[in-house]
Write an enzyme that holds these catalytic residues in place. Sequence first.
Site: not given
Length: 228
Positions: A15-17, A46, A122
Amino acid sequence: MAEPQFDDIAACVFDAYGTLFDFASTVARCRDQLGDKADQLNTIWRAKQLEYAWTSSLMGRHSDFWHITGAALDFAFEALGIEDPALRARLMQLYLDIDSFDDVTPVLEHLREAGMKRVILSNGSVTMLVSATKHAGIGKLLDDTISIEEAGLYKPHPAAYRLAVDKLKLPAHQICFLSANGWDTAGGAAFGFQVVRVNRTGQPAEKLGVGPVAEISSLSELPALLGL
């Protein structure tokens, strides 16, 4: 070295974030302008970003993650009584130039040297991911960067995770999926990945009936977990 807990893993999908990129760093770099509203802004931004992504998929009205990120920031600004177009523009640019965590580059280098495939999967749009990987200097360390835009459905929908299987041409059980987000680890596990939660902040386990097979507090623990 710790005993490996995984067999027959052929690729690591990240995953990225929150996992590779520190979304809190964006607001942190504007703390001087935001003052005591900085932490609230980060939390609301968020939360709404994820809520809008999931809701758009459930409604069948897909909108890309860049648009959703901006809409979530607009909500957070209004909720906190902030009216500052220049600050909004700065925050959005900083999201493109987002900071990676310190453990990311060394681990990707280790995995590359060990011959392990390395891929991002992502919710971010292609533009966002290209910018983030370039800013972090990790593009050359990745075999692929996959945006869910190809599926038009956000994680944790199974169609989003299937993109990694299709791109890598591997069965799900040969993929180690890593995410800092509990909901994402549940989605990946339900799909059939071997899942590791990168629990950087010591969050409790999710109560969704399915979850990771291992948990680490830093990506630096991953090579030992894989026996590399």
